[in-house]
Design a protein around this motif. Structure first.
Motif, PDB file in Angstrom:
ATOM      1  N   ARG A  50      -4.289 -41.962 -46.255  1.00 21.77           N
ATOM      2  CA  ARG A  50      -3.158 -41.109 -45.614  1.00 21.77           C
ATOM      3  C   ARG A  50      -2.773 -39.998 -46.805  1.00 21.77           C
ATOM      4  O   ARG A  50      -2.380 -40.150 -47.776  1.00 21.77           O
ATOM      5  CB  ARG A  50      -1.908 -41.543 -45.360  1.00 21.77           C
ATOM      6  CG  ARG A  50      -2.237 -42.526 -44.185  1.00 21.77           C
ATOM      7  CD  ARG A  50      -1.014 -43.392 -43.746  1.00 21.77           C
ATOM      8  NE  ARG A  50       0.126 -42.428 -43.184  1.00 21.77           N
ATOM      9  CZ  ARG A  50       1.319 -42.576 -43.304  1.00 21.77           C
ATOM     10  NH1 ARG A  50       1.782 -43.736 -43.610  1.00 21.77           N
ATOM     11  NH2 ARG A  50       2.108 -41.998 -43.020  1.00 21.77           N
ATOM     12  N   VAL A  58       0.669 -34.887 -42.519  1.00 22.11           N
ATOM     13  CA  VAL A  58      -0.078 -36.223 -43.075  1.00 22.11           C
ATOM     14  C   VAL A  58      -1.154 -36.463 -42.091  1.00 22.11           C
ATOM     15  O   VAL A  58      -1.105 -36.474 -40.733  1.00 22.11           O
ATOM     16  CB  VAL A  58       0.944 -37.420 -42.939  1.00 22.11           C
ATOM     17  CG1 VAL A  58       0.186 -38.620 -43.245  1.00 22.11           C
ATOM     18  CG2 VAL A  58       1.846 -37.081 -43.883  1.00 22.11           C
ATOM     19  N   LYS A  59      -2.535 -36.768 -42.682  1.00 20.23           N
ATOM     20  CA  LYS A  59      -3.605 -37.223 -41.714  1.00 20.23           C
ATOM     21  C   LYS A  59      -4.409 -38.308 -42.698  1.00 20.23           C
ATOM     22  O   LYS A  59      -4.260 -38.032 -44.006  1.00 20.23           O
ATOM     23  CB  LYS A  59      -4.487 -35.738 -41.301  1.00 20.23           C
ATOM     24  CG  LYS A  59      -4.827 -34.982 -42.431  1.00 20.23           C
ATOM     25  CD  LYS A  59      -5.600 -33.835 -41.738  1.00 20.23           C
ATOM     26  CE  LYS A  59      -5.962 -33.048 -42.731  1.00 20.23           C
ATOM     27  NZ  LYS A  59      -6.628 -31.643 -42.230  1.00 20.23           N
ATOM     28  N   ARG A  60      -5.483 -39.004 -42.046  1.00 20.70           N
ATOM     29  CA  ARG A  60      -6.087 -39.715 -42.419  1.00 20.70           C
ATOM     30  C   ARG A  60      -7.689 -39.334 -42.959  1.00 20.70           C
ATOM     31  O   ARG A  60      -8.140 -38.512 -41.936  1.00 20.70           O
ATOM     32  CB  ARG A  60      -6.261 -41.088 -41.817  1.00 20.70           C
ATOM     33  CG  ARG A  60      -5.169 -42.055 -41.577  1.00 20.70           C
ATOM     34  CD  ARG A  60      -5.303 -43.159 -40.969  1.00 20.70           C
ATOM     35  NE  ARG A  60      -4.198 -44.218 -40.716  1.00 20.70           N
ATOM     36  CZ  ARG A  60      -4.083 -45.203 -41.625  1.00 20.70           C
ATOM     37  NH1 ARG A  60      -4.855 -45.393 -42.211  1.00 20.70           N
ATOM     38  NH2 ARG A  60      -2.975 -45.857 -41.394  1.00 20.70           N
TER      39      ARG A  60
END
Length: 76
Positions: A50, A58-60
């Motif tokens: 993340r 927030v991103k994976r």
């Protein structure tokens, strides 16, 4: 499945495993001969983490272990 690092751009590359037979000339033989060549792949060490980007969202993403170690990514 071809994934690549979101930071460094590393991805799977192809290569060969070369099998040689015989004794080298400097050891008294007649030289090494290639008997077979098998295709293989080299895969980067990708981790799904993340990450917080510039906007604060927030991103994976898939990131290589080298980018994580060097501090190129800010984990969330």
């Amino acid at each position: 499945m071809s994934r690549e690092c979101a930071v460094t751009g590393k991805k799977t590359i192809t290569g060969r495993r070369i099998v040689r037979k015989g004794l080298s000339k400097k050891k008294g033989g007649i030289g090494l001969h290639v008997t077979s060549s098998t295709k293989r792949t080299f895969k980067p060490n990708l981790q799904r983490v993340r990450v917080r980007d510039e906007n604060g969202t927030v991103k994976r993403v898939w990131v290589s272990a080298k980018a994580l170690r060097s501090g190129a990514v800010k984990k969330a």
